[in-house]
Design an enzyme around this catalytic site. Structure first.
Site, PDB file in Angstrom:
ATOM      1  CE  LYS A  85      42.910  43.696  45.816  1.00 51.06           C
ATOM      2  NZ  LYS A  85      42.566  42.531  44.982  1.00 51.06           N
ATOM      3  CD  GLN A 129      43.411  42.068  41.445  1.00 54.85           C
ATOM      4  OE1 GLN A 129      43.699  41.809  42.620  1.00 54.85           O
ATOM      5  NE2 GLN A 129      42.340  42.762  41.128  1.00 54.85           N
ATOM      6  CG  ASP A 152      40.934  37.021  46.468  1.00 57.46           C
ATOM      7  OD1 ASP A 152      40.510  38.115  46.885  1.00 57.46           O
ATOM      8  OD2 ASP A 152      41.736  36.898  45.533  1.00 57.46           O
TER       9      ASP A 152
END
Ligand code: GUN
Length: 331
Positions: A85, A129, A152
């Site tokens: 990412k 994460q 997200d």
């Protein structure tokens, strides 16, 4: 002579092309293979588009969009995902940093760290994460991220807005699936779609967008008739639903769950599953939920694993980060 060479070249090219799209069945007949939906190439296209947009944004006097990825603990797969990412972000002009913590970090300390980023005017996107260590409540952590920086799309406000067809930040994997259907021109209007897997971060948002009205505010509706199957769907029912589906989206992490005899000929199959397995030679490899080698003989289009939804998820996270930066600037 030159004419004959040309003809031979053309025929070689055509044969190569045919070989890649046909197979010989058990009766010796040539049959069409499904179109492989190349997520890697599409992700590159999307990142190239974003790179230009971000370049123009910075040239217009804005600072570079910025992303912070928090990772807690030592899970190797999570570290690889975060590294990918950060690399993708940096490559397209997003200023990106990883913030690493030990697995011993407390929930309160993590939330305090998130709040610092929420209040930092130089930060546009925050990602924590998952999975987090068992001692930490993931839902509480997802809700601690400021909704406008929640790239997200896991915050309760963003999930709620998605369910109400309102403009919002959509989880990257779900957005990747919808973007693939759109860009590969898979018709969903009035079609039967089956989503296999009911996770809140993947199955649910995919099902939400697939069944929603295209004319509602989010602009993400796909107008399909959607069935959601999950671990308690009896196998015979799963087969029945799949066989009736024009589109199957599977996100279970169960290798070879979706077999060729469960597929309607010509259907589109999107494989979100990623499982690391060790093959007979002792080599590790990534596989999806779909029995790809067999399904490709029946379906109309299939996403490979790797190289399908995975790279597209990273591209859509970049899309979300730039979208967050633009929205925050407008406020
Ligand atoms: N772990 C697996 N997929 C994801 C994702 O999309 N976002 C975050 N934050 N963690 C993940």
């Amino acid at each position: 002579m030159r004419h004959r060479i040309c003809l031979r070249i053309v025929s070689t090219v055509l044969n190569t092309k045919m070989r890649s799209h046909t197979y010989i069945d058990s009766l010796g007949s040539a049959r069409m293979m499904a179109r492989a939906l190349d997520g890697k190439a599409l992700a590159k296209e999307i990142k190239d588009e974003l790179k230009i947009k971000i370049h123009n944004w910075i040239n217009a006097g804005h600072r570079a969009p910025s992303l912070r990825c928090i990772i807690v603990g030592q899970d190797p797969a999570s570290h690889t995902y975060v590294k990918n990412k950060i690399a993708a972000a940096t490559e397209i002009g997003i200023e990106a940093q990883t913030i690493k913590y030990d697995a011993t970090l407390t929930e309160e300390a993590l939330i305090a760290a998130i709040e610092l980023l929420n209040n930092d005017k130089t930060v546009d996107g925050i990602l924590v994460q998952l999975p987090l260590p068992n001692s930490i409540d993931e839902r509480r952590v997802c809700n601690a991220v400021a909704p406008e920086k929640d790239v997200d799309g896991f915050h309760i406000t963003n999930v709620g807005q998605l369910c109400l067809d309102m403009p919002t930040i959509v989880p990257a994997t779900a957005l990747a699936v919808i973007e693939m259907l759109k860009r590969f021109k898979i018709d969903t209007f009035g079609r039967n779609a089956v989503v296999v897997g009911r996770s809140k971060n993947v199955g649910l948002p995919i099902a939400m967008m697939l069944h929603s009205d295209k004319n509602h505010d989010s602009g993400l509706g796909m107008d399909a008739t959607v069935t959601i199957c999950h671990r308690h769907t009896p196998p015979a029912q799963l087969e029945l639903h799949c066989r009736n589906a024009d589109i199957i989206i599977t996100a279970t992490g169960v290798p070879k769950l979706i077999k060729a005899d469960m597929i309607k000929p010509g259907a589109t199959i999107i494989d979100v599953g990623i499982t690391r397995i060790t093959d007979e030679q002792g080599k590790t490899k990534l596989v999806g939920d779909v029995d790809y080698d067999e399904v490709v003989k029946v379906a109309g289009a299939v996403t490979p694993v790797p190289g399908g939804v995975g790279p597209m998820t990273v591209a859509m996270l970049m899309h979300n980060t730039f979208q967050a930066a633009q929205k925050i600037w407008q406020q």
